[in-house]
Scaffold this motif. Structure first.
Motif, mmCIF file in Angstrom:
data_model
loop_
_atom_site.group_PDB
_atom_site.id
_atom_site.type_symbol
_atom_site.label_atom_id
_atom_site.label_comp_id
_atom_site.label_asym_id
_atom_site.label_seq_id
_atom_site.Cartn_x
_atom_site.Cartn_y
_atom_site.Cartn_z
ATOM 1 N N HIS A 205 -7.145 -5.312 46.745
ATOM 2 C CA HIS A 205 -6.208 -5.621 46.122
ATOM 3 C C HIS A 205 -5.396 -4.774 45.094
ATOM 4 O O HIS A 205 -4.351 -4.217 45.322
ATOM 5 C CB HIS A 205 -6.318 -6.684 45.360
ATOM 6 N N TYR A 206 -6.522 -4.173 43.788
ATOM 7 C CA TYR A 206 -6.107 -3.032 43.030
ATOM 8 C C TYR A 206 -5.333 -2.046 43.720
ATOM 9 O O TYR A 206 -4.162 -1.242 43.466
ATOM 10 C CB TYR A 206 -6.690 -3.410 41.839
ATOM 11 N N GLY A 207 -6.202 -1.211 45.016
ATOM 12 C CA GLY A 207 -5.999 0.202 44.870
ATOM 13 C C GLY A 207 -4.912 0.475 46.424
ATOM 14 O O GLY A 207 -4.687 0.962 46.173
ATOM 15 N N PHE A 208 -5.061 -0.952 46.640
ATOM 16 C CA PHE A 208 -4.119 -0.758 48.551
ATOM 17 C C PHE A 208 -3.700 -1.664 48.970
ATOM 18 O O PHE A 208 -2.345 -1.794 49.553
ATOM 19 C CB PHE A 208 -5.690 -0.726 49.688
ATOM 20 N N LYS A 209 -3.189 -2.844 47.657
ATOM 21 C CA LYS A 209 -2.289 -3.497 47.148
ATOM 22 C C LYS A 209 -1.938 -4.784 48.103
ATOM 23 O O LYS A 209 -1.358 -4.851 49.239
ATOM 24 C CB LYS A 209 -0.848 -2.860 47.113
ATOM 25 N N LEU A 210 -3.423 -5.567 48.153
ATOM 26 C CA LEU A 210 -3.767 -6.426 48.860
ATOM 27 C C LEU A 210 -3.354 -7.685 47.937
ATOM 28 O O LEU A 210 -2.748 -7.745 47.357
ATOM 29 C CB LEU A 210 -5.196 -6.894 49.411
ATOM 30 N N GLY A 211 -2.106 -8.236 49.547
ATOM 31 C CA GLY A 211 -1.687 -9.544 48.475
ATOM 32 C C GLY A 211 -2.143 -10.422 47.502
ATOM 33 O O GLY A 211 -3.221 -10.522 48.478
ATOM 34 N N PHE B 297 -7.053 -13.144 46.140
ATOM 35 C CA PHE B 297 -7.786 -14.551 45.809
ATOM 36 C C PHE B 297 -8.688 -15.493 47.101
ATOM 37 O O PHE B 297 -9.788 -16.057 46.335
ATOM 38 C CB PHE B 297 -6.655 -15.951 45.633
ATOM 39 N N TRP B 298 -7.835 -16.488 47.672
ATOM 40 C CA TRP B 298 -8.601 -17.017 48.887
ATOM 41 C C TRP B 298 -9.842 -15.991 49.578
ATOM 42 O O TRP B 298 -11.160 -16.947 49.982
ATOM 43 C CB TRP B 298 -7.339 -17.438 50.204
ATOM 44 N N VAL B 299 -9.734 -15.045 49.628
ATOM 45 C CA VAL B 299 -10.949 -14.128 49.879
ATOM 46 C C VAL B 299 -11.675 -13.911 49.315
ATOM 47 O O VAL B 299 -13.534 -14.507 49.826
ATOM 48 C CB VAL B 299 -10.025 -12.643 50.706
ATOM 49 N N ALA B 300 -10.993 -13.626 47.761
ATOM 50 C CA ALA B 300 -12.932 -13.892 47.037
ATOM 51 C C ALA B 300 -13.261 -15.271 47.069
ATOM 52 O O ALA B 300 -14.895 -15.320 46.942
ATOM 53 C CB ALA B 300 -12.288 -13.475 46.392
#
Length: 105
Positions: A36-42, A47-50
């Motif tokens: 998310h933070y490094g590669f701009k995952l939405g 949220f949902w994966v975590a």
């Protein structure tokens, strides 16, 4: 139930053990944060994966605390494990409540 099943699958069926499966699911959540933070995952996807990964993480961690030493756990039992979790939740609630009061002042 899926979280418990996934945690048990990793710990027992795949024979990783409770601690290793706890660390594996925690690392997976860490990878989601990096994505998310490094590669701009939405944000919604992250949220949902975590969120989904927190279920087997909690099940594995709870089993590690509660299962007997002979099964690879710490042997605290279910009652003491529940008390540990209750204490952690209460500590966080008190901390956040006190922190909010100091920020409002």
């Amino acid at each position: 139930m899926l979280g418990t099943a996934a945690g048990d699958l990793a710990a027992e069926t795949l024979k990783l053990g409770y601690l290793n499966s706890t660390l594996m699911f925690a690392a997976a959540i860490g990878l989601v944060a990096i994505a998310h933070y490094g590669f701009k995952l939405g944000a919604v996807t992250a949220f949902w994966v975590a969120y989904v990964l927190t279920r087997p993480l909690g099940a594995s961690f709870g089993d590690w605390l509660s299962q007997p030493l002979t099964n690879g756990g710490l042997g605290l039992g279910t009652t003491n494990t529940s008390l540990v979790f209750l204490g952690a939740i209460l500590a966080l609630v008190v901390y956040l409540g006190l922190r909010r009061k100091t920020q409002a002042a």
